[in-house]
Design a protein around this motif. Sequence first.
Motif, PDB file in Angstrom:
ATOM      1  N   LEU A  68       0.688  -1.204  -0.041  1.00  0.00           N
ATOM      2  CA  LEU A  68       0.041  -0.138  -0.266  1.00  0.00           C
ATOM      3  C   LEU A  68       0.750   1.105   0.021  1.00  0.00           C
ATOM      4  CD1 LEU A  68      -2.832  -0.775   2.472  1.00  0.00           C
ATOM      5  CD2 LEU A  68      -3.169  -0.344  -0.093  1.00  0.00           C
ATOM      6  N   GLY A  69       2.036   1.014   0.324  1.00  0.00           N
ATOM      7  CA  GLY A  69       2.901   2.372   0.472  1.00  0.00           C
ATOM      8  C   GLY A  69       2.628   2.784   1.797  1.00  0.00           C
ATOM      9  N   THR A  70       3.768   3.764   2.315  1.00  0.00           N
ATOM     10  CA  THR A  70       3.417   4.132   3.558  1.00  0.00           C
ATOM     11  C   THR A  70       4.124   5.727   3.480  1.00  0.00           C
ATOM     12  OG1 THR A  70       3.664   4.138   6.133  1.00  0.00           O
ATOM     13  CG2 THR A  70       5.586   3.290   4.506  1.00  0.00           C
ATOM     14  N   ALA A  71       3.837   6.305   4.542  1.00  0.00           N
ATOM     15  CA  ALA A  71       4.559   7.904   4.701  1.00  0.00           C
ATOM     16  C   ALA A  71       4.514   8.158   6.118  1.00  0.00           C
ATOM     17  CB  ALA A  71       3.701   8.911   3.931  1.00  0.00           C
ATOM     18  N   ARG A  72       5.507   9.083   6.389  1.00  0.00           N
ATOM     19  CA  ARG A  72       5.327   9.568   7.836  1.00  0.00           C
ATOM     20  C   ARG A  72       4.724  10.900   7.685  1.00  0.00           C
ATOM     21  NH1 ARG A  72       8.931   7.016  11.101  1.00  0.00           N
ATOM     22  NH2 ARG A  72      10.792   5.944  10.156  1.00  0.00           N
ATOM     23  N   ASP A 103       3.606   4.306  16.926  1.00  0.00           N
ATOM     24  CA  ASP A 103       3.153   5.294  17.879  1.00  0.00           C
ATOM     25  C   ASP A 103       2.462   6.523  17.187  1.00  0.00           C
ATOM     26  OD1 ASP A 103       5.672   5.937  17.063  1.00  0.00           O
ATOM     27  OD2 ASP A 103       6.188   6.522  18.944  1.00  0.00           O
ATOM     28  N   GLY A 104       3.049   6.790  16.072  1.00  0.00           N
ATOM     29  CA  GLY A 104       2.396   7.996  15.535  1.00  0.00           C
ATOM     30  C   GLY A 104       1.185   7.795  14.854  1.00  0.00           C
ATOM     31  N   THR A 105       1.227   6.609  14.329  1.00  0.00           N
ATOM     32  CA  THR A 105      -0.152   5.945  13.639  1.00  0.00           C
ATOM     33  C   THR A 105      -1.117   5.695  14.659  1.00  0.00           C
ATOM     34  OG1 THR A 105       1.439   5.152  11.919  1.00  0.00           O
ATOM     35  CG2 THR A 105      -1.041   4.453  11.862  1.00  0.00           C
ATOM     36  N   LEU A 106      -0.773   5.220  15.879  1.00  0.00           N
ATOM     37  CA  LEU A 106      -1.706   4.992  16.874  1.00  0.00           C
ATOM     38  C   LEU A 106      -2.461   6.260  17.318  1.00  0.00           C
ATOM     39  CD1 LEU A 106      -0.282   1.847  18.588  1.00  0.00           C
ATOM     40  CD2 LEU A 106      -1.817   1.832  16.954  1.00  0.00           C
ATOM     41  N   HIS A 107      -1.429   7.091  17.496  1.00  0.00           N
ATOM     42  CA  HIS A 107      -1.865   8.540  18.253  1.00  0.00           C
ATOM     43  C   HIS A 107      -2.753   9.075  17.280  1.00  0.00           C
ATOM     44  CE1 HIS A 107      -1.192  12.837  19.133  1.00  0.00           C
ATOM     45  NE2 HIS A 107      -1.539  12.501  20.036  1.00  0.00           N
ATOM     46  N   PRO A 123      -0.612  -3.124  15.898  1.00  0.00           N
ATOM     47  CA  PRO A 123       0.809  -2.288  16.246  1.00  0.00           C
ATOM     48  C   PRO A 123       1.984  -2.922  15.224  1.00  0.00           C
ATOM     49  CG  PRO A 123       0.306  -4.050  17.656  1.00  0.00           C
ATOM     50  CD  PRO A 123      -0.850  -4.167  16.844  1.00  0.00           C
ATOM     51  N   LYS A 124       2.748  -1.996  14.633  1.00  0.00           N
ATOM     52  CA  LYS A 124       4.002  -2.424  13.978  1.00  0.00           C
ATOM     53  C   LYS A 124       5.041  -1.280  14.328  1.00  0.00           C
ATOM     54  CE  LYS A 124       4.762   0.946  11.322  1.00  0.00           C
ATOM     55  NZ  LYS A 124       6.182   1.693  11.383  1.00  0.00           N
ATOM     56  N   THR A 125       6.210  -1.663  14.758  1.00  0.00           N
ATOM     57  CA  THR A 125       7.289  -0.966  14.950  1.00  0.00           C
ATOM     58  C   THR A 125       8.474  -1.688  15.412  1.00  0.00           C
ATOM     59  OG1 THR A 125       8.342   0.443  16.678  1.00  0.00           O
ATOM     60  CG2 THR A 125       6.702  -0.509  17.501  1.00  0.00           C
ATOM     61  N   ILE A 126       9.425  -1.633  14.454  1.00  0.00           N
ATOM     62  CA  ILE A 126      10.708  -2.517  14.825  1.00  0.00           C
ATOM     63  C   ILE A 126      11.124  -2.106  16.086  1.00  0.00           C
ATOM     64  CG2 ILE A 126      11.311  -2.539  12.275  1.00  0.00           C
ATOM     65  CD1 ILE A 126      13.751  -0.815  12.970  1.00  0.00           C
ATOM     66  N   ASP A 127      10.807  -1.002  16.653  1.00  0.00           N
ATOM     67  CA  ASP A 127      11.296  -0.721  17.942  1.00  0.00           C
ATOM     68  C   ASP A 127      10.818  -1.359  19.209  1.00  0.00           C
ATOM     69  OD1 ASP A 127      13.150   1.087  16.931  1.00  0.00           O
ATOM     70  OD2 ASP A 127      12.367   2.952  17.731  1.00  0.00           O
ATOM     71  N   ASN A 128       9.527  -2.218  18.999  1.00  0.00           N
ATOM     72  CA  ASN A 128       8.736  -2.812  19.775  1.00  0.00           C
ATOM     73  C   ASN A 128       8.456  -2.170  21.015  1.00  0.00           C
ATOM     74  OD1 ASN A 128       7.633  -5.705  20.084  1.00  0.00           O
ATOM     75  ND2 ASN A 128       9.156  -6.033  21.757  1.00  0.00           N
ATOM     76  N   PHE A 241       8.959  14.828  15.016  1.00  0.00           N
ATOM     77  CA  PHE A 241       8.342  13.714  15.019  1.00  0.00           C
ATOM     78  C   PHE A 241       9.053  12.693  15.969  1.00  0.00           C
ATOM     79  CE2 PHE A 241       6.847  14.182  10.465  1.00  0.00           C
ATOM     80  CZ  PHE A 241       5.704  14.802  10.721  1.00  0.00           C
ATOM     81  N   GLY A 242      10.111  13.392  16.878  1.00  0.00           N
ATOM     82  CA  GLY A 242      10.465  12.451  17.806  1.00  0.00           C
ATOM     83  C   GLY A 242      11.664  11.724  17.358  1.00  0.00           C
TER      84      GLY A 242
END
Lengths: 341, 341, 341, 341
Positions: A68-72, A103-107, A123-128, A241-242
Amino acid sequence: MRIGLLTGGGDCPGLNAAIRAVVKQATGEYGATVTGFRNGWRGVVDGDVVPLGRADIRNVLPVGGTLLGTARFHPHAEHGGLDGVLATLEAERIDSLICIGGDGTLHAAQQVADAGVNVIAIPKTIDNDVEGTDLSIGFHTAVNIATEAIDRVHTTAESHNRVMVVEVMGRHAGWIAVNAGIAGGAEVVLAPEEPFEIERLVKFLKHRHRAHANFSIVVVAEGAIPAEGSSMDYTQELGRFGEIIAGSIGERVSKEIAERTGFDTRLTVLGHVQRGGSPTPTDRILGSRFGVAAVDAAMRGESQVMTALRGEQVVTVPLAEVAGRLKTVPSELLRVAQVLA
Amino acid sequence: MRIGLLTGGGDCPGLNAAIRAVVKQATGEYGATVTGFRNGWRGVVDGDVVPLGRADIRNVLPVGGTLLGTARFHPHAEHGGLDGVLATLEAERIDSLICIGGDGTLHAAQQVADAGVNVIAIPKTIDNDVEGTDLSIGFHTAVNIATEAIDRVHTTAESHNRVMVVEVMGRHAGWIAVNAGIAGGAEVVLAPEEPFEIERLVKFLKHRHRAHANFSIVVVAEGAIPAEGSSMDYTQELGRFGEIIAGSIGERVSKEIAERTGFDTRLTVLGHVQRGGSPTPTDRILGSRFGVAAVDAAMRGESQVMTALRGEQVVTVPLAEVAGRLKTVPSELLRVAQVLA
Amino acid sequence: MRIGLLTGGGDCPGLNAAIRAVVKQATGEYGATVTGFRNGWRGVVDGDVVPLGRADIRNVLPVGGTLLGTARFHPHAEHGGLDGVLATLEAERIDSLICIGGDGTLHAAQQVADAGVNVIAIPKTIDNDVEGTDLSIGFHTAVNIATEAIDRVHTTAESHNRVMVVEVMGRHAGWIAVNAGIAGGAEVVLAPEEPFEIERLVKFLKHRHRAHANFSIVVVAEGAIPAEGSSMDYTQELGRFGEIIAGSIGERVSKEIAERTGFDTRLTVLGHVQRGGSPTPTDRILGSRFGVAAVDAAMRGESQVMTALRGEQVVTVPLAEVAGRLKTVPSELLRVAQVLA
Amino acid sequence: MRIGLLTGGGDCPGLNAAIRAVVKQATGEYGATVTGFRNGWRGVVDGDVVPLGRADIRNVLPVGGTLLGTARFHPHAEHGGLDGVLATLEAERIDSLICIGGDGTLHAAQQVADAGVNVIAIPKTIDNDVEGTDLSIGFHTAVNIATEAIDRVHTTAESHNRVMVVEVMGRHAGWIAVNAGIAGGAEVVLAPEEPFEIERLVKFLKHRHRAHANFSIVVVAEGAIPAEGSSMDYTQELGRFGEIIAGSIGERVSKEIAERTGFDTRLTVLGHVQRGGSPTPTDRILGSRFGVAAVDAAMRGESQVMTALRGEQVVTVPLAEVAGRLKTVPSELLRVAQVLA
């Protein structure tokens, strides 16, 4: 039932597994439709949609990234973002919006939910570091890649009597550093959870090289910070964006070690390779289970929840309880990294 | 404090990580000693001991198998086995015996514990069917290997319009089959938890090849069995250690599919490759955490317990509650394997 | 017959395979002995020796690095280096010295040979730029690692519509860049063999992103240089061992692309991971064949030669014909990289 | 210029790389068209064609198998096969037919060429037994997979004091067995090139287990045969396409070893996993170079030739000189496998 689907934030392995599972589960016995939005929230704001059927998800299971592609992109950070989101969702008559992100997407999902949209988050984040779930999509593959890199520099460290510093991802939590450090047999792991004293680190390395061995591996999370009062002066500078915009802590630590010990010291910054490529079986399974569970939740009429792994179970947890909260590495795991050094 | 250590049953990746962690943690701040027994319970009965220090565990973290050796040997199955165990443990003045093994080893550990020995068990089995822990050592690597094999036969299935049957390990539970099946995108997964009807399987394959695609992957756990009343006659024959000694179910299923559908059908039996080679990071971390936790438990004075992973935590659970009990695949996971077919 | 053995220059995967083969072949039917020198030429100058027998080479075949240690040390670069070499070789009564190394080691080997020592060289360099042999030890593993990294950033490039720049090793020749670029499906490969024009590169990327796709992979060898007259000003600064000490060309190219195209552009510098870890089967086989061939040559009375792969044959070539000469990528291969972009 | 393209015989990794390269090179500056035939020669006989453009080859580089499909089908083995071939090629106005395949496909290609068709062959076979080229597509990946399997059973062999027998592909030549045996550090390699004496093998294993170690790895090519006069009675039974239809030699050798030595002996038959999955970088590069070279040859007006790797060069060789000829493992390589045991 019409389901909307987006992937937001940085890409990672396992997203396609989740997309595939959403499409298969929704369009199977439930007879629902799936509308994809391109490039995260931007596609929702812009009405950039793509209908997703079974033909679109063929052979994507082992492929990294997101079809789907993604973007910040934060819908609220832009003028009129939320209005655009609501307009598009209404135009597409979306009953339930499945948002895969960190976290950004969840927010953003929480804010959209507050505006009355039915939202299910994955939830997805390589930072876990997403609260409420044992694992987020992408983390497991990142640990594998980082461990392989540590295995690789290990042989060079030993052959050349060097200190090898490996900087891995992890802005606010040291999950990758601690796990890959344990798996790779690192001598030192620096994580954001425990600010480090450079003097103590240097003393440890000197002692080790004098007493036991003449090489060492030091794994540094990108968000690691020196303890207050440490003789090493360093301040993290964060963007809006942290994200970390100051110089790399790995570079700094590497330089300090070289200067204070005189040991031949080299730095490797893993960077983008940590978030790409074919997902591990664990991330494929996690994405698949989360995708199925998200559709099930939507069909049961649940909303404002996030899918989560708890032990062996996939469950849903209220989005409000987890969005914006940070999950850090427990002390037991930090200690294992230390005692095995 | 004198700690005894053995690895029993079939070997698997991650055992050396656990041995290394036991030695590092015991001989570190605790100042304890570690005595290894060679080849599982046989070494305890025979007094085949080896002191383990830090030099013995160098570079073993990424290496599969067990440096202590192992054997499928039950102390009670042999005449006077338990007396031998007690005599050796007394001679070596072992305060606490750490046993790394699967159901056979845990069963023996329980009996030794009943005779008054302080026992700490660490679960390992590639079948992942030990009750009380989310994961046992070795399972994760086995899933990775099986998934990679499914990925490989996938391209051949597609290129040649074939049905590829892949038989994986799993005598009493289908953990490997279900997980690798989901991760590899298999069309059918046959697990011991749900006896299968060959007619239904054949009907599904015929329908699929007519409607959607002209190839299929069928993953079969070695312990899969046909449902009663199914037109496929097959009885598992088990040996005295519960091992399957009848002909392979994969071979049988492969033959039935070929005969009943006329499709070009091929079998791959993964066999021993599933339990060998370098452990995945997950198995290295799990072994490391279990090793540290087992020593911690012994030093705290715990006994007759097993280390266990519960969500993100490593805990200890009473050995009596888990020994001899079988953990099967939950229905949610079995269902995910089905809906993603 | 007494054989001396050293590994010089940077470490790489496959060195242990060669050491193992030398020891097995020498101490087998030939009944010769092998004396290892630690840390390359430094060990010869310092008389830092270790006898090598079959017990020393157990299980080293799949392990990266070199059990002998290595160092970037030129005997002639230090005062009295050659005298030290000759003294040690005489003291150890070495009949034939097997030197495993790259251009620096081969150069030193040639000088030692000129002083009357019987020398057999084995080529190793991940850069693959040693003349006279199709392959040198370590190159094949490096290409694999670089390809895997390109595969990984590929999915991120595609998901985020980015230009990903990947800098790989290759100071004087672009073997890794060209091979990994072809294998990874890179859109652009910059190699030292063909100085590049930044304007043309930028034009190509702009055209591609407008016409076909919105992402690109650019692979840059660390020794790539802009063409004279190009609008990009850049001069390589080399140290006394020929190593690059100026800023990374990858960083520079990445910055130029970002500025001139406006595309979201990211850099990954692979660095040390390219030379570590378990060797590929090809490097294990190459090291094994070269080790056996070097001992065979020594026993046949050959000297001042280098082992070499020529097609399917391992042969020996005169050291004088290859030492100090650079092997660059043939134009056919450079062209394949271009036409597949 | 109209180019025809087919893939014949068993599938293997690297075919898609070759297809991609043919399409890119032909449709690039040359401005030619590419017509694909589905499922090998069957598609030519049946007129089952598919035009191939750049959109059809996106993302196929790292994917195993063949997007054209393949079949073990000989046009001459069927009544009227050649007429069908000629009719289809004329109907499609094919100027040059690129055939990617092994001995069967090359044999058919030669016959088609004799009938006046312009043919360019590209060699592929995981057995690597095509004469005239150092490497054929698919072989390198097969060696990698077999080596990984040997690495895996190695740890089990050592942990359980077992003889592990691994049967790999190689009907008429032992390329996979010899290469994977060397790379995996096998104690014994049985290849078709050197009929083996079971007594000698057993004696070697007994000696080894008494003197040095208590485990062994025996790699057996599927086409290995006992020497005449050996006490082990075994005759290979071949089908009409030269495939082995008698019982597996690995099974037989495994049984003989177990009975004659009393050692715990286990068999692993690798089977189909050897020919599937993502190609190694080497196979991707080889396929790419062969694809480009085949189109170049066609555009130069060459015909009745095969692309071939000779050292570092890709060249073309007359098809008549190589079709039907078998390339076996040279004695130097067989010897390396022996001396490193």
